[in-house]
Each structure stands twice: as structure tokens, then as C-alpha cells.
Design a protein around this motif. Structure first.
Motif, short mmCIF file in Angstrom:
data_model
loop_
_atom_site.label_atom_id
_atom_site.label_comp_id
_atom_site.label_asym_id
_atom_site.label_seq_id
_atom_site.Cartn_x
_atom_site.Cartn_y
_atom_site.Cartn_z
N ILE A 70 0.83 -1.20 0.00
CA ILE A 70 0.00 0.00 0.00
C ILE A 70 0.87 1.25 0.00
O ILE A 70 0.56 2.23 -0.70
CB ILE A 70 -0.96 -0.02 1.20
CG1 ILE A 70 -1.97 -1.18 1.03
CG2 ILE A 70 -1.69 1.30 1.35
CD1 ILE A 70 -2.83 -1.43 2.24
N ILE A 71 1.94 1.25 0.77
CA ILE A 71 2.86 2.39 0.74
C ILE A 71 3.41 2.59 -0.67
O ILE A 71 3.52 3.72 -1.15
CB ILE A 71 4.01 2.20 1.75
CG1 ILE A 71 3.48 2.31 3.19
CG2 ILE A 71 5.12 3.24 1.52
CD1 ILE A 71 4.53 2.04 4.25
N GLY A 72 3.75 1.48 -1.33
CA GLY A 72 4.26 1.58 -2.69
C GLY A 72 3.24 2.21 -3.63
O GLY A 72 3.60 3.02 -4.50
N VAL A 73 1.96 1.87 -3.47
CA VAL A 73 0.90 2.45 -4.30
C VAL A 73 0.83 3.96 -4.08
O VAL A 73 0.71 4.75 -5.02
CB VAL A 73 -0.45 1.78 -4.01
CG1 VAL A 73 -1.60 2.55 -4.66
CG2 VAL A 73 -0.43 0.34 -4.49
N GLN A 129 4.80 9.97 -7.89
CA GLN A 129 5.79 10.07 -8.95
C GLN A 129 5.15 10.39 -10.29
O GLN A 129 5.84 10.76 -11.24
CB GLN A 129 6.59 8.77 -9.04
CG GLN A 129 7.52 8.55 -7.86
CD GLN A 129 8.37 7.29 -7.99
OE1 GLN A 129 8.01 6.36 -8.70
NE2 GLN A 129 9.51 7.29 -7.33
N GLU A 130 3.82 10.26 -10.36
CA GLU A 130 3.10 10.54 -11.60
C GLU A 130 2.56 11.96 -11.65
O GLU A 130 1.85 12.32 -12.58
CB GLU A 130 1.95 9.55 -11.76
CG GLU A 130 2.39 8.11 -11.86
CD GLU A 130 1.22 7.15 -11.89
OE1 GLU A 130 0.10 7.60 -12.24
OE2 GLU A 130 1.40 5.97 -11.56
N PRO A 150 -6.39 14.77 -9.04
CA PRO A 150 -5.91 14.99 -7.67
C PRO A 150 -6.50 14.01 -6.66
O PRO A 150 -5.85 13.65 -5.67
CB PRO A 150 -6.34 16.43 -7.36
CG PRO A 150 -6.39 17.09 -8.69
CD PRO A 150 -6.85 16.03 -9.65
N ASP A 151 -7.74 13.56 -6.89
CA ASP A 151 -8.36 12.61 -5.98
C ASP A 151 -7.71 11.23 -6.05
O ASP A 151 -8.01 10.36 -5.23
CB ASP A 151 -9.85 12.49 -6.26
CG ASP A 151 -10.67 13.45 -5.38
OD1 ASP A 151 -10.04 14.24 -4.66
OD2 ASP A 151 -11.90 13.38 -5.42
N GLU A 152 -6.84 11.00 -7.05
CA GLU A 152 -6.10 9.76 -7.10
C GLU A 152 -4.91 9.78 -6.15
O GLU A 152 -4.29 8.75 -5.89
CB GLU A 152 -5.60 9.51 -8.53
CG GLU A 152 -6.70 9.22 -9.54
CD GLU A 152 -7.43 7.93 -9.22
OE1 GLU A 152 -6.75 6.90 -9.02
OE2 GLU A 152 -8.67 7.95 -9.15
N LEU A 153 -4.56 10.95 -5.65
CA LEU A 153 -3.46 11.10 -4.70
C LEU A 153 -4.01 11.02 -3.28
O LEU A 153 -4.87 11.81 -2.89
CB LEU A 153 -2.75 12.44 -4.91
CG LEU A 153 -2.12 12.64 -6.29
CD1 LEU A 153 -1.67 14.07 -6.48
CD2 LEU A 153 -0.94 11.69 -6.49
#
Length: 401
Positions: free
Chosen positions: A270-273, A279-280, A287-290
Motif C-alpha cells: 500500500i505504501i508503494g501504491v 511520482q506521476e 488529484p483525488d487519485e493522490l
């Protein structure tokens, strides 16, 4: 084969019935109790539901069977991929120094790590227990966690501001503070030698501006409050002194012989996600994907709604927070703490009891070492519970007028 996902079916609200037992409710009704006592982070569930497939972890039957993970590390039961993920997360957020010169100790949540830190910082040859202090209002569980084992190594010493003994002590500094959301510093002023535990469970961008990268001797973090995955029961300590790290590891070894590797694997994924998504930035990513943007917006909206209700009320007041520049978002903003530190006005002497009469369960000020006119209200519940809470305090204001 076991498949772990970041999202799970919605957890229903809680209704306390007359005989003291608990039964589930899908949606709270006006006659049901709603539980805003605990900081159970259901507020972020909708985000992780969208990320379910990205966070899926597959564990085969023969995987993760050994007690051992990395015998070259002080914390020998921590998976290398979790250590790398934690270091990466702190680099992305910039809230704490977790480089190769530090020692990371993983625990079953920060609760176990708190006990491990007390064990590691307590003198082993002292004829009397070392005092553990915290400035009020302090986290309500500190006192109980210190006293539950009746340890000969440490004991509860009360309010750090009032501590004046010429004896060694351990001060716990919570930043942002639980319950009131303020940023704290060590305040004990006495002749005794002091050691400090910095509990940074809520020092994440959704709760408060990241104003600096902390580099304290011993810092505690928990995945529960970082992402909302309380059920994974993973926390970590960042420690400068290798001997302190070894003693903390020894405590966890003796109390649980390590920490679940399934949980460690899930947390690392999950941290990796989260880190991959940052990084994208600069692409067409919504923004809601962050995660931190989503969760900060969610808490900001709740605070705005709550303040609007309280501002019309003659019953309650809320703590106010000054704005600060956040090095993570590169914007100036105020804090949006996980808890509302409410104070009842006028003739209401016991805020917890008053809200209980509205069938709202909260945690009263006495648990935090202050007056009962105060109460801590969790803002981390599901939407249905939070909205029902707003309705009840709005109705209470109208009924009182």
C-alpha cells in the motif's frame, strides 16, 4: 493461497443497547447510539475501495513461514521491503528523517512500540521506577498503558508541566496532539534527567501542515493513522541509538516474537501504491487519485461542516488553528485534526454526559487530564455516522433556544 486487498466490505455503524452489548447498524437511526469515542479511521475507506485491485497482495501457502526476516538488521523480524517502503514514504512526505543512519523497529501498532520504548528508555538498575509524564491534555491511553503492567521499571508521573521532582523521567510528546490537534514540544522543566518519546501518529499532510522534517531520537508512527488501515496493526519507530533499538526489538521479541509478515507485506504494498502515485504528478492524474490530497480534502470538508454547525450554536466551542506553510503541498493551510476538541458552554459541566444524552458516545476531558467541560469527538467515522452527529448537535441547539 491467500489474497489480501486494501479494501473490504463496509463496516456498519455501532449501536449500544441497554444490556451493554453491541449490535451492528447499517445506517444510524435517530434512536441509536453513534460511536465517536474511538479513532477508527473509516473516513478513508472510499478511497481504498477504488484502489482495491492495485493494492491486492497474493500470498502462497508456503510463503512467510519463518520467524526470521533479515538477521543482518537490528529488527530481525522486519521484512526488508517494509523498511524500504517506510524510508521511501518519509522521503516523499518529508515529515521525518528515516535514512540509513537510523534504525527502524516495526511493531504491532504504535501501542506495542510505546511499551517497547518505555522498556528501552527505563534504567535497568534504578531502585525506583522512572516517571512517565505528558503535558495535558494528553492522549487518554498513556496513563493506562503505563500502569497496566504494574512495572517496576516505570510509573505514571502525571502532567509534564507540573513535574518538579529531582528524578529521572520520560516525557511523551504528541505532535499533533491527541486530543487537541496542536503541535507540541517537550515542556518538563525540572532537575531530573529526561528522555523523550515523540509520538507522531498524526504528523501526516491530511491532518496538519508538514512544517519540518523531524529528526528526534525516538519517533513513533502508525499505519492506522497514516492511511486508515488500522486492522493491519503495523507501526514503526525511527530510532537513532542502536542500543535503544536493540532493547525495543528485544521487548517485541519477548512479547510477540515479531510482527505478522502478512501485515508487513500488505503495508509495504500500500505504501508503494501511495508513493508511485506521487511520482506521476504532472501527468493527467486526477488529484483525488493522490491519497493525501483526497484525505485532506475529506477532513477539510468535515471541519467546515462542523464549524458551521458549532458557530450557530450556543452550546459548544471548538479549538482554532493558525495557518502554516506545508512543505509537502507547497501551500499555506490550517490543520484538520482527526479529532474535534469540543468544549461545552454555559451551565453544561460534563460534555461527555451531555452528548451521551444525545446518544453520541465521545471521550470526556477527565480521561485527558483536564476539565469535564471538554470532550474529544472523532472525525474519522463513516459518512453516515458523521452526518448523523451533525444533525443531532444541530437539533440540540434548536431545542435549547
Amino acid at each position: 493461497m491467500v489474497v489480501l486487498k486494501a479494501a473490504s466490505p463496509p463496516v456498519p455503524s455501532v449501536n449500544k443497547i441497554n444490556n451493554g452489548t453491541i449490535k451492528p447498524l447499517i445506517t444510524p437511526s435517530p434512536s441509536s447510539f453513534i460511536n465517536l469515542d474511538q479513532g477508527d479511521p473509516e473516513v478513508f475507506r472510499s478511497y481504498w475501495r477504488k484502489k482495491s485491485e492495485e493494492c491486492t497482495v497474493v500470498i502462497n501457502g508456503e510463503d512467510l513461514m519463518s520467524y526470521l526476516s533479515d538477521t543482518s538488521n537490528v529488527c530481525w523480524f522486519m521484512l526488508p521491503e517494509l523498511r524500504e517502503a517506510i524510508q521511501r514514504l518519509h522521503r516523499v512526505v518529508g515529515n521525518a528523517s528515516a535514512g540509513m543512519d537510523k534504525h527502524i523497529v516495526v511493531g504491532t501498532g504504535s501501542t506495542q512500540l510505546f511499551q517497547a520504548a518505555l522498556f528501552a528508555l527505563s534504567p535497568s538498575d534504578s531502585p525506583i521506577p522512572i516517571n512517565v509524564v505528558a503535558a495535558s491534555p494528553y492522549y487518554s491511553e498513556y496513563k493506562d498503558e503505563v500502569e497496566i503492567l504494574r512495572s517496576g521499571l516505570y510509573r505514571w508521573g502525571g502532567d509534564a508541566r507540573e513535574y518538579d521532582k529531582n528524578e529521572e523521567y520520560i516525557e511523551v510528546v504528541t505532535a499533533p496532539n491527541n486530543p487537541c490537534g496542536s503541535i507540541r514540544r517537550a515542556v518538563a522543566n525540572c532537575e531530573g534527567e529526561g528522555r523523550v518519546i515523540h509520538d507522531l501518529a498524526y504528523y501526516w499532510p491530511q491532518y496538519t501542515p508538514i512544517t519540518q522534517q523531524y529528526d528526534h531520537d525516538l519517533m513513533l508512527f502508525t499505519f492506522s493513522k497514516c492511511t486508515g488501515h488500522a486492522g493491519s496493526r503495523i507501526g514503526w519507530a525511527i530510532v537513532k541509538d542502536i542500543e535503544v533499538a536493540r532493547k525495543m526489538t528485544r521487548f517485541i521479541h519477548m512479547s510477540s516474537i515479531g510482527v505478522s509478515k502478512e501485515s508487513q507485506t500488505r503495508v509495504a504494498k500500500i505504501i508503494g501504491v501511495i508513493c508511485d502515485s506521487y511520482q506521476e504528478i504532472g501527468s493527467s492524474l486526477d488529484p483525488d487519485e493522490l491519497f493525501f490530497e483526497y484525505s485532506r480534502r475529506k477532513l477539510r470538508e468535515r471541519w467546515e461542516k462542523l464549524r458551521a454547525v458549532v458557530d450557530k450554536s450556543n452550546l459548544f466551542s471548538l479549538a482554532k488553528y493558525s495557518k502554516a506553510y506545508c512543505t509537502f503541498t507547497n501551500h499555506t493551510s490550517e490543520s484538520y485534526p482527526a479529532f474535534a476538541w469540543m468544549k461545552c458552554k454555559g451551565s453544561i459541566e460534563d460534555c461527555e454526559s451531555y452528548l451521551r444524552n444525545l446518544k453520541v458516545l465521545v471521550r470526556g476531558g477527565k480521561r485527558f487530564g483536564v476539565d469535564q467541560k471538554y470532550a474529544r469527538v472523532s472525525l474519522l467515522s463513516g459518512d453516515d455516522v458523521f452526518n448523523e452527529f451533525l444533525t443531532r448537535i444541530s437539533n440540540a441547539t434548536r431545542n435549547r433556544e
